[in-house]
Design an enzyme around this catalytic site. Structure first.
Site, PDB file in Angstrom:
ATOM      1  N   CYS A 107      -5.183   5.987  -4.062  1.00 42.52           N
ATOM      2  CA  CYS A 107      -4.516   4.688  -3.951  1.00 42.52           C
ATOM      3  C   CYS A 107      -3.090   4.863  -4.465  1.00 42.52           C
ATOM      4  CB  CYS A 107      -5.260   3.627  -4.762  1.00 42.52           C
ATOM      5  SG  CYS A 107      -4.400   2.038  -4.831  1.00 42.52           S
ATOM      6  N   GLU A 109     -10.740   0.058  -5.152  1.00 42.63           N
ATOM      7  CA  GLU A 109      -9.676  -0.661  -4.471  1.00 42.63           C
ATOM      8  C   GLU A 109     -10.131  -2.030  -3.976  1.00 42.63           C
ATOM      9  OE1 GLU A 109      -6.199   0.319  -1.192  1.00 42.63           O
ATOM     10  OE2 GLU A 109      -7.396   1.941  -2.054  1.00 42.63           O
ATOM     11  N   CYS A 116       0.858  -1.183   0.000  1.00 38.79           N
ATOM     12  CA  CYS A 116       0.000   0.000   0.000  1.00 38.79           C
ATOM     13  C   CYS A 116       0.892   1.229   0.000  1.00 38.79           C
ATOM     14  CB  CYS A 116      -0.904  -0.010   1.225  1.00 38.79           C
ATOM     15  SG  CYS A 116      -1.959   1.442   1.366  1.00 38.79           S
ATOM     16  N   GLY A 117       0.883   2.008  -1.080  1.00 41.84           N
ATOM     17  CA  GLY A 117       1.757   3.161  -1.211  1.00 41.84           C
ATOM     18  C   GLY A 117       1.426   4.284  -0.245  1.00 41.84           C
ATOM     19  N   ASN A 118       0.160   4.648  -0.154  1.00 40.48           N
ATOM     20  CA  ASN A 118      -0.229   5.693   0.803  1.00 40.48           C
ATOM     21  C   ASN A 118       0.009   5.223   2.233  1.00 40.48           C
ATOM     22  OD1 ASN A 118      -1.085   7.602  -1.122  1.00 40.48           O
ATOM     23  ND2 ASN A 118      -3.072   6.602  -1.312  1.00 40.48           N
TER      24      ASN A 118
END
Length: 268
Positions: free
Chosen positions: A204, A194, A74-76
């Site tokens: 996302c 998502e 998960c980037g965020n």
């Protein structure tokens, strides 16, 4: 038993953050995590992240989707985890390395004082191989699988309906995240359905990265540093393509991370 937590968001993508040194959290069942993420009867979030000790990095990020199941990268969440780690004194510098399900990630806090609740974070994602062109758009894996589809007006797209349709398409093993992308003047606009949340999220991170690389592959005048606008805020994706465009390296996602509040909740 009470659970101590912090609530963070990265461009509107929100997470419950748990420090494993202060919370044993032995119960990580699907039902328990889904209940904590429930927006009506729990804390409310797109996911839950537990910080744990790591033998190979500064810390380990363990991520769960809001449906209670373990998630992929998960980037965020990775950016929020880094700010949380500094505010929780897991790290003492602006640069660190953390371990996630897909391996190690290098991260730098670009702005924000030591005790700041807001910071700009630059997150290194893994190299991307095998971007595939299909009739609907592009398939890329940026730590999580993504379908990128280009549209004329992203605000007119039925993100929930179309996203759910393609997320469950039998062509995609274990399902996919679905991104709808509008090319603007010098930036792209992205909306994402998502997987694991089973709805649109305000942003996302891995989807934004996939959208940026797909935009470059679509050969419409965009370079290798692409500003991205989401419903939750603005981010930037940088990358280096190989000569034959089948490989992307030096992939970085830059954007904000924000602490919203701290609290405790009874674990029933």
């Amino acid at each position: 038993m009470k659970l101590q937590f912090s609530k963070y968001h990265g461009s509107g993508n929100d997470f419950i953050m748990v420090d494993s040194r202060k919370n044993v959290m032995a119960d990580r069942s699907v039902a328990t995590i889904a209940a904590l993420c429930d927006r009506h009867f729990g804390i409310g979030a797109d996911g839950l992240i537990v910080l744990e000790e790591s033998a190979v990095a500064d810390f380990r990020m363990v991520y769960y989707n809001s449906d209670g199941r373990p998630g992929t990268m998960c980037g965020n969440g990775g950016r929020c985890t880094t700010l949380f780690a500094r505010r929780s004194e897991w790290i003492n510098s602006d640069s660190c390395r953390f371990e996630a399900l897909d391996g190690l990630h290098e991260v730098t806090l670009l702005t924000g004082e030591r005790n700041a609740t807001v910071g700009e974070v630059r997150l290194g994602l893994h190299n991307v191989d095998g971007a595939e062109r299909i009739s609907e758009g592009y398939l890329l894996d940026t730590g999580s699988p993504h379908l990128v589809m280009f549209v004329e007006d992203v605000e007119k797209v039925d993100v929930f309906g179309l996203g759910r349709k393609f997320r469950q398409d039998e062509r995609f093993k274990d399902g996919t995240n679905v991104n709808f992308v509008q090319k603007g003047t010098g930036e792209i606009i992205v909306r994402t359905y998502e997987r694991g949340v089973e709805d649109e999220t305000l942003s996302c991170g891995t989807g934004v990265a996939a959208a940026a690389m797909a935009t470059f592959l679509d050969n419409d005048g965009f370079g290798t540093s692409i500003p991205v606008k989401t419903r939750g805020g603005k981010l930037r994706v940088n990358f280096q393509p190989s000569e034959n465009l089948d490989h992307f390296s030096e992939v970085f996602l830059t954007g904000p991370a924000t602490e919203v509040f701290k609290g405790t909740i009874d674990m029933v």
